[in-house]
Design a protein around this motif. Structure first.
Motif, PDB file in Angstrom:
ATOM      1  N   VAL A  46       0.864  -1.269  -0.011  1.00  0.00           N
ATOM      2  CA  VAL A  46      -0.027  -0.065   0.041  1.00  0.00           C
ATOM      3  C   VAL A  46       0.906   1.213   0.004  1.00  0.00           C
ATOM      4  O   VAL A  46       2.022   1.233   0.545  1.00  0.00           O
ATOM      5  CB  VAL A  46      -1.025  -0.027   1.225  1.00  0.00           C
ATOM      6  CG1 VAL A  46      -1.691   1.170   1.277  1.00  0.00           C
ATOM      7  CG2 VAL A  46      -1.701  -1.060   1.299  1.00  0.00           C
ATOM      8  N   THR A  47       0.684   2.265  -0.741  1.00  0.00           N
ATOM      9  CA  THR A  47       1.154   3.607  -0.743  1.00  0.00           C
ATOM     10  C   THR A  47       0.271   4.564   0.183  1.00  0.00           C
ATOM     11  O   THR A  47      -0.883   4.759  -0.435  1.00  0.00           O
ATOM     12  CB  THR A  47       1.666   3.846  -2.079  1.00  0.00           C
ATOM     13  OG1 THR A  47       2.705   3.168  -2.477  1.00  0.00           O
ATOM     14  CG2 THR A  47       2.170   5.171  -2.212  1.00  0.00           C
ATOM     15  N   VAL A  48       0.933   5.385   0.952  1.00  0.00           N
ATOM     16  CA  VAL A  48       0.413   6.333   1.672  1.00  0.00           C
ATOM     17  C   VAL A  48       0.932   7.666   1.373  1.00  0.00           C
ATOM     18  O   VAL A  48       2.175   7.848   1.745  1.00  0.00           O
ATOM     19  CB  VAL A  48       0.160   6.219   3.157  1.00  0.00           C
ATOM     20  CG1 VAL A  48      -0.602   7.136   3.955  1.00  0.00           C
ATOM     21  CG2 VAL A  48      -0.472   4.727   3.572  1.00  0.00           C
ATOM     22  N   VAL A  49       0.308   8.714   0.959  1.00  0.00           N
ATOM     23  CA  VAL A  49       0.808   9.976   0.890  1.00  0.00           C
ATOM     24  C   VAL A  49       0.259  10.789   1.910  1.00  0.00           C
ATOM     25  O   VAL A  49      -0.901  11.080   1.985  1.00  0.00           O
ATOM     26  CB  VAL A  49       0.543  10.687  -0.410  1.00  0.00           C
ATOM     27  CG1 VAL A  49       1.029  12.155  -0.714  1.00  0.00           C
ATOM     28  CG2 VAL A  49       0.811   9.744  -1.922  1.00  0.00           C
ATOM     29  N   VAL A  50       1.117  11.370   2.969  1.00  0.00           N
ATOM     30  CA  VAL A  50       0.707  11.900   3.876  1.00  0.00           C
ATOM     31  C   VAL A  50       0.492  13.530   3.799  1.00  0.00           C
ATOM     32  O   VAL A  50      -0.600  14.150   4.068  1.00  0.00           O
ATOM     33  CB  VAL A  50       1.688  11.873   5.095  1.00  0.00           C
ATOM     34  CG1 VAL A  50       1.213  12.740   6.353  1.00  0.00           C
ATOM     35  CG2 VAL A  50       1.811  10.309   5.343  1.00  0.00           C
ATOM     36  N   GLU A  51       1.398  14.147   2.960  1.00  0.00           N
ATOM     37  CA  GLU A  51       1.351  15.547   2.756  1.00  0.00           C
ATOM     38  C   GLU A  51       2.088  15.751   1.493  1.00  0.00           C
ATOM     39  O   GLU A  51       3.264  15.224   1.222  1.00  0.00           O
ATOM     40  CB  GLU A  51       1.853  16.172   4.037  1.00  0.00           C
ATOM     41  CG  GLU A  51       1.604  17.735   3.932  1.00  0.00           C
ATOM     42  CD  GLU A  51       2.081  18.553   5.271  1.00  0.00           C
ATOM     43  OE1 GLU A  51       1.373  19.141   5.554  1.00  0.00           O
ATOM     44  OE2 GLU A  51       3.076  18.281   5.692  1.00  0.00           O
ATOM     45  N   ALA A  52       1.451  16.393   0.535  1.00  0.00           N
ATOM     46  CA  ALA A  52       2.226  16.652  -0.711  1.00  0.00           C
ATOM     47  C   ALA A  52       1.647  17.920  -1.379  1.00  0.00           C
ATOM     48  O   ALA A  52       0.323  18.147  -1.340  1.00  0.00           O
ATOM     49  CB  ALA A  52       1.834  15.516  -1.570  1.00  0.00           C
ATOM     50  N   ALA A  53       2.389  18.823  -2.015  1.00  0.00           N
ATOM     51  CA  ALA A  53       2.034  20.026  -2.922  1.00  0.00           C
ATOM     52  C   ALA A  53       1.473  19.439  -4.084  1.00  0.00           C
ATOM     53  O   ALA A  53       1.580  18.322  -4.489  1.00  0.00           O
ATOM     54  CB  ALA A  53       3.184  20.937  -2.675  1.00  0.00           C
ATOM     55  N   TRP A  54       0.890  20.451  -4.878  1.00  0.00           N
ATOM     56  CA  TRP A  54       0.360  20.199  -6.201  1.00  0.00           C
ATOM     57  C   TRP A  54       1.169  19.370  -7.225  1.00  0.00           C
ATOM     58  O   TRP A  54       0.803  18.498  -7.985  1.00  0.00           O
ATOM     59  CB  TRP A  54      -0.413  21.423  -6.742  1.00  0.00           C
ATOM     60  CG  TRP A  54      -1.053  21.368  -8.052  1.00  0.00           C
ATOM     61  CD1 TRP A  54      -0.645  21.461  -9.220  1.00  0.00           C
ATOM     62  CD2 TRP A  54      -2.344  20.772  -8.128  1.00  0.00           C
ATOM     63  NE1 TRP A  54      -1.731  21.001 -10.098  1.00  0.00           N
ATOM     64  CE2 TRP A  54      -2.671  20.862  -9.451  1.00  0.00           C
ATOM     65  CE3 TRP A  54      -3.305  20.525  -6.967  1.00  0.00           C
ATOM     66  CZ2 TRP A  54      -3.993  20.375  -9.928  1.00  0.00           C
ATOM     67  CZ3 TRP A  54      -4.614  20.015  -7.461  1.00  0.00           C
ATOM     68  CH2 TRP A  54      -5.076  19.890  -8.835  1.00  0.00           C
ATOM     69  N   ARG A  55       2.539  19.692  -7.107  1.00  0.00           N
ATOM     70  CA  ARG A  55       3.490  19.272  -8.076  1.00  0.00           C
ATOM     71  C   ARG A  55       4.549  18.330  -7.129  1.00  0.00           C
ATOM     72  O   ARG A  55       5.855  18.340  -7.659  1.00  0.00           O
ATOM     73  CB  ARG A  55       4.028  20.168  -8.945  1.00  0.00           C
ATOM     74  CG  ARG A  55       3.220  21.216  -9.921  1.00  0.00           C
ATOM     75  CD  ARG A  55       3.861  22.154 -10.418  1.00  0.00           C
ATOM     76  NE  ARG A  55       5.049  21.749 -11.331  1.00  0.00           N
ATOM     77  CZ  ARG A  55       4.860  21.244 -12.521  1.00  0.00           C
ATOM     78  NH1 ARG A  55       3.668  21.393 -13.070  1.00  0.00           N
ATOM     79  NH2 ARG A  55       5.822  20.980 -13.115  1.00  0.00           N
ATOM     80  N   SER A  56       4.241  17.807  -6.183  1.00  0.00           N
ATOM     81  CA  SER A  56       5.106  16.961  -5.292  1.00  0.00           C
ATOM     82  C   SER A  56       5.764  15.795  -6.216  1.00  0.00           C
ATOM     83  O   SER A  56       5.066  15.303  -6.594  1.00  0.00           O
ATOM     84  CB  SER A  56       4.470  16.738  -3.947  1.00  0.00           C
ATOM     85  OG  SER A  56       5.096  15.784  -3.240  1.00  0.00           O
ATOM     86  N   GLY A  57       6.889  15.412  -5.676  1.00  0.00           N
ATOM     87  CA  GLY A  57       7.536  14.199  -6.158  1.00  0.00           C
ATOM     88  C   GLY A  57       6.770  12.898  -5.515  1.00  0.00           C
ATOM     89  O   GLY A  57       6.768  11.849  -6.250  1.00  0.00           O
ATOM     90  N   ALA A  58       6.120  13.147  -4.454  1.00  0.00           N
ATOM     91  CA  ALA A  58       5.400  11.905  -3.980  1.00  0.00           C
ATOM     92  C   ALA A  58       4.211  11.605  -4.855  1.00  0.00           C
ATOM     93  O   ALA A  58       3.854  10.357  -4.891  1.00  0.00           O
ATOM     94  CB  ALA A  58       4.638  12.383  -2.505  1.00  0.00           C
TER      95      ALA A  58
END
Length: 375
Positions: A243-255
């Protein structure tokens, strides 16, 4: 069953010849085997003007393969693979190839873009990669993102999950640090060689990660991390986690790149919502609009990982018409009086009380000081 020694060294050589995720190299190695594919490169290096005949390579374009062979031949260094292996051994690491007990088998889902090998420090057991969740996010993390990450990771490692991330500043570092602090296991995937921990400010943290889990990369020692390799590294993070969880990311984040790779692998992707005014959460909200699962704690992530609800479903008989009306009128936050519920549902107080009693027995409603809410 592990590969024969010459194939192991051949894979090590390929990790330095081809850039990570090169599908042409992947096809060539799959069709011919690591050693025979490397022999082709050696032949071209010895005589660049005499291109050897190529076997059928499925959908691979033959002209592209020939151009790639010329490029690899220009970088060919006989004996380099053994030098790299000795170098990594001195660093306390080892070479891990497909078929080894410590190979993360989820990486096989990358197909021709699978790493040729992994250069690894730390735990090389299969158990490390058994139950994994990739936790990624912004380098410029906010206090909110750091707090949520620490709480979420603590819950995951308590459940025996290995937390995978990229060793970067921000959310990655918090995820690794929280796993180590909780006595759990974590794995960091680097974009450069093992001798070049990046960012340098996280060198001590990465040493702690290797002691409690593993630090891995797909390029040999001596190789610098580059922007291109960072983006390609993200596919390994996505593939290594169930599973992949993105916790915090801006609009163009590498996440978001990591999340995109996980979607391509048909893996569950989850995102943590943030304040609607926070640019640091704009990427998470974008993922949620595109279909990512909204999560707020470890229990909800474990539900995705294990395929089971994070809490037991309500018990009791299905509600009748009055019960359904009253249940729909119950607030999720705050409480409402019997009179207010009766006015909204158009029911007399005795009917509301009877419905509430049934809902309470079924675990669907709770009462506090004469006022009611959903359970």
């Amino acid at each position: 069953m592990g590969e024969v020694p010459q194939d192991r060294l051949a894979r090590a050589a390929w990790s330095g010849l081809a850039e990570p995720g090169d599908p042409v190299a992947g096809v060539l190695v799959e069709v011919l085997g690591p050693s025979e594919a490397l022999a082709l490169v050696a032949d071209v290096a010895a005589d660049p003007g005499a291109m050897p005949a190529l076997p059928p390579l499925g959908s691979a374009n033959q002209d592209r393969v020939r151009r790639s062979l010329l490029g690899w031949a220009a970088r060919w260094q006989p004996g380099a693979a053994r030098d790299w292996a000795d170098w990594v051994t001195r660093l306390g690491g080892k070479l891990v190839v497909p078929g080894d007990p410590g190979w993360p088998t989820r990486l096989d889902d990358l197909g021709h873009a699978r790493p040729m090998c992994l250069w690894a420090q730390g735990d090389d057991s299969a158990e490390l990669w058994d139950r994994t969740v990739s936790v990624v996010g912004a380098r410029a993390a906010t206090g909110y993102g750091e707090h949520v990450t620490a709480e979420l990771v603590a819950g995951l490692v308590d459940a025996g999950v290995t937390v995978v991330s990229g060793g970067a500043f921000g959310i990655d570092a918090v995820a690794h640090r929280a796993a180590v602090a909780a006595g759990g296991r974590t794995a960091a995937v680097l974009a450069g060689g093992l001798d070049r921990p990046y960012p340098a400010g996280n060198a001590r943290l990465l040493s702690a990660v290797a002691a409690s889990g593993a630090v891995v990369c797909e390029v040999p020692p001596g190789r610098h991390p580059t922007r291109h390799r960072f983006l390609l590294r993200n596919r390994v993070i996505a593939a290594a986690g169930a599973v992949t969880v993105v916790v915090e990311a801006a609009w163009r984040s590498g996440a978001l790149s990591t999340a995109g790779h996980a979607v391509g692998l048909l893996r569950p992707v989850a995102a943590v919502p943030g304040p609607v005014t926070s640019a640091a959460s704009a990427g998470c909200h974008r993922l949620l609009r595109d279909g990512a699962v909204c999560v707020s704690d470890a229990a909800e992530v474990l539900e995705l990982l294990d395929g089971t609800p994070s809490c037991a479903p309500p018990t009791g008989p299905p509600p009748g018409p009055h019960e359904r009306m009253v249940h729909d009128a119950l607030p999720l936050r705050g409480e409402r009086s019997v009179e207010a519920l009766g006015r909204e549902c158009g029911l007399a107080a005795p009917d509301v009380l009877e419905a509430l009693g049934s809902l309470e027995l079924a675990g669907r409603a709770t009462c506090r000081a004469g006022r009611w809410r959903r359970a």
